[in-house]
Scaffold this motif. Structure first.
Motif, PDB file in Angstrom:
ATOM      1  N   TYR A 147       0.836  -1.067  -0.139  1.00  0.00           N
ATOM      2  CA  TYR A 147       0.124  -0.127   0.101  1.00  0.00           C
ATOM      3  C   TYR A 147       0.733   1.713  -0.483  1.00  0.00           C
ATOM      4  CZ  TYR A 147      -3.340   3.221   1.400  1.00  0.00           C
ATOM      5  OH  TYR A 147      -4.691   4.550   1.367  1.00  0.00           O
ATOM      6  N   HIS A 148       1.794   0.954   0.744  1.00  0.00           N
ATOM      7  CA  HIS A 148       2.987   2.222   0.574  1.00  0.00           C
ATOM      8  C   HIS A 148       2.824   2.960  -0.253  1.00  0.00           C
ATOM      9  CE1 HIS A 148       5.714   5.167   3.665  1.00  0.00           C
ATOM     10  NE2 HIS A 148       5.925   4.895   2.791  1.00  0.00           N
ATOM     11  N   VAL A 149       3.936   1.911  -0.967  1.00  0.00           N
ATOM     12  CA  VAL A 149       4.306   1.678  -2.788  1.00  0.00           C
ATOM     13  C   VAL A 149       3.726   2.248  -3.249  1.00  0.00           C
ATOM     14  CG1 VAL A 149       5.367   0.208  -4.037  1.00  0.00           C
ATOM     15  CG2 VAL A 149       6.422   0.719  -1.648  1.00  0.00           C
ATOM     16  N   MET A 150       2.490   1.826  -3.263  1.00  0.00           N
ATOM     17  CA  MET A 150       1.818   2.178  -4.260  1.00  0.00           C
ATOM     18  C   MET A 150       0.737   3.881  -4.089  1.00  0.00           C
ATOM     19  SD  MET A 150      -1.700   0.012  -5.540  1.00  0.00           S
ATOM     20  CE  MET A 150      -1.988  -0.915  -3.800  1.00  0.00           C
ATOM     21  N   GLU A 168      -9.675   0.976  -3.570  1.00  0.00           N
ATOM     22  CA  GLU A 168      -8.863   0.106  -4.435  1.00  0.00           C
ATOM     23  C   GLU A 168      -7.571   0.187  -4.401  1.00  0.00           C
ATOM     24  OE1 GLU A 168     -12.002   2.628  -8.424  1.00  0.00           O
ATOM     25  OE2 GLU A 168      -9.527   3.819  -8.066  1.00  0.00           O
ATOM     26  N   ARG A 169      -7.569   0.837  -3.812  1.00  0.00           N
ATOM     27  CA  ARG A 169      -5.192   0.544  -3.600  1.00  0.00           C
ATOM     28  C   ARG A 169      -5.522  -0.836  -2.386  1.00  0.00           C
ATOM     29  NH1 ARG A 169      -5.476   6.597  -3.534  1.00  0.00           N
ATOM     30  NH2 ARG A 169      -5.430   6.297  -1.013  1.00  0.00           N
ATOM     31  N   TRP A 170      -6.376  -0.900  -1.116  1.00  0.00           N
ATOM     32  CA  TRP A 170      -6.629  -1.811  -0.524  1.00  0.00           C
ATOM     33  C   TRP A 170      -6.965  -3.211  -1.583  1.00  0.00           C
ATOM     34  CZ3 TRP A 170      -3.126  -2.853   3.175  1.00  0.00           C
ATOM     35  CH2 TRP A 170      -3.798  -0.978   3.980  1.00  0.00           C
ATOM     36  N   GLN A 171      -8.026  -3.146  -2.499  1.00  0.00           N
ATOM     37  CA  GLN A 171      -8.458  -3.776  -3.413  1.00  0.00           C
ATOM     38  C   GLN A 171      -6.638  -4.524  -3.933  1.00  0.00           C
ATOM     39  OE1 GLN A 171     -11.692  -2.875  -5.612  1.00  0.00           O
ATOM     40  NE2 GLN A 171     -13.106  -4.076  -4.196  1.00  0.00           N
ATOM     41  N   ILE A 172      -6.684  -3.703  -4.633  1.00  0.00           N
ATOM     42  CA  ILE A 172      -4.625  -4.304  -5.318  1.00  0.00           C
ATOM     43  C   ILE A 172      -3.877  -4.943  -4.569  1.00  0.00           C
ATOM     44  CG2 ILE A 172      -2.624  -3.440  -6.440  1.00  0.00           C
ATOM     45  CD1 ILE A 172      -4.529  -0.904  -7.832  1.00  0.00           C
ATOM     46  N   VAL A 173      -3.449  -4.384  -3.092  1.00  0.00           N
ATOM     47  CA  VAL A 173      -3.217  -5.451  -2.374  1.00  0.00           C
ATOM     48  C   VAL A 173      -3.221  -6.876  -1.901  1.00  0.00           C
ATOM     49  CG1 VAL A 173      -2.193  -5.258   0.319  1.00  0.00           C
ATOM     50  CG2 VAL A 173      -2.604  -3.022  -1.212  1.00  0.00           C
ATOM     51  N   GLN A 174      -5.007  -6.968  -1.706  1.00  0.00           N
ATOM     52  CA  GLN A 174      -5.362  -8.057  -1.637  1.00  0.00           C
ATOM     53  C   GLN A 174      -5.042  -8.909  -3.187  1.00  0.00           C
ATOM     54  OE1 GLN A 174      -9.383  -9.041  -0.874  1.00  0.00           O
ATOM     55  NE2 GLN A 174      -9.102 -11.222  -1.986  1.00  0.00           N
ATOM     56  N   TYR A 175      -4.790  -8.895  -4.005  1.00  0.00           N
ATOM     57  CA  TYR A 175      -4.549  -8.703  -5.224  1.00  0.00           C
ATOM     58  C   TYR A 175      -3.300 -10.100  -5.709  1.00  0.00           C
ATOM     59  CZ  TYR A 175      -4.367 -10.808 -10.292  1.00  0.00           C
ATOM     60  OH  TYR A 175      -4.571 -11.958 -11.034  1.00  0.00           O
ATOM     61  N   VAL A 176      -2.409  -8.704  -5.573  1.00  0.00           N
ATOM     62  CA  VAL A 176      -0.651  -8.653  -4.919  1.00  0.00           C
ATOM     63  C   VAL A 176      -0.421 -10.087  -4.063  1.00  0.00           C
ATOM     64  CG1 VAL A 176       1.023  -7.956  -5.163  1.00  0.00           C
ATOM     65  CG2 VAL A 176      -0.530  -6.284  -6.078  1.00  0.00           C
TER      66      VAL A 176
END
Length: 217
Positions: A147-150, A168-176
């Motif tokens: 999250y921090h890097v995004m 949306e950033r947290w959703q990306i975190v889950q997928y990563v």
């Protein structure tokens, strides 16, 4: 008699109103400023603004609608603190995973690859070099570090705080994290129904993203 006079007066007013109307010329406008506002050129010099400002400034302490504060600095210390402390407040559901996949494909896959192996289109075309895989043992990425890097960006990767909102950033975190688990041969995390999800750990005060100063891997 009084009713006749009243009727005559009403008729006179109506006739006067109709006779004053002329299609070739606009009627009288009362309070014309309500119809036509004063036009100002962008960045022009006008006395209407205080202290010769170019525009009205927001009230001190106000934040944009939909913007949430973030209390981790854009520094190595801020990166390490986020990496250790920051947790995903969203439940790890199939719905959030699907949303995260869609966003990842839009913003991340071009460099990091569809599988998170660092072999995106730009890497294969040698436009960008040195994108590591998510299962790189030397990185040990976490929810907070992703999250921090995004939010701020790191090294040659820019910030995505303007393109994505907090959810949306947290959703990306889950997928990563899903891609990382698959690369490592593990089953991705999916929370079961009825499990209490940890509350959002984002503190209440932060500064907006600044220039990228983090250099952690």
């Amino acid at each position: 008699m009084k009713s006749i006079i009243k009727n005559i007066a009403v008729a006179f007013v109506l006739i006067a109103g109709v006779s004053c109307q002329k299609d070739s010329k606009p009627n009288y406008q009362y309070m014309p400023n309500m119809y036509t506002s004063v036009g100002y050129e962008a960045y022009g010099e006008y006395t209407v603004f205080e202290n010769e400002q170019e525009a009205k400034l927001p009230v001190d302490g106000s934040v944009p609608r939909g913007w949430m504060p973030y209390d981790y600095d854009n520094s190595n210390d801020g990166y390490q603190s986020a990496k250790t402390e920051l947790k995903n407040p969203l439940p790890y559901t199939k719905e959030n995973e699907a949303a995260g996949q869609q966003l990842y494909t839009i913003y991340c896959a071009i460099c990091h690859g569809d599988k998170g192996d660092g072999k995106g289109t730009l890497v294969q075309r040698e436009k960008i070099l040195g994108v590591p895989s998510y299962d790189d043992a030397g990185r040990a990425i976490t929810e907070g570090s992703i999250y921090h890097v995004m939010y701020y960006g790191i090294n040659s990767m820019g910030s995505y705080a303007a393109q994505t909102d907090e959810n949306e950033r947290w959703q990306i975190v889950q997928y990563v994290e899903k891609l990382k688990a698959e690369l490592e041969g593990r089953a991705p995390r999916i929370d079961t129904e009825g499990v209490e999800i940890q509350e959002n750990l984002i503190p209440a005060v932060e500064a907006r993203p600044e220039e990228n100063t983090a250099s952690a891997h």
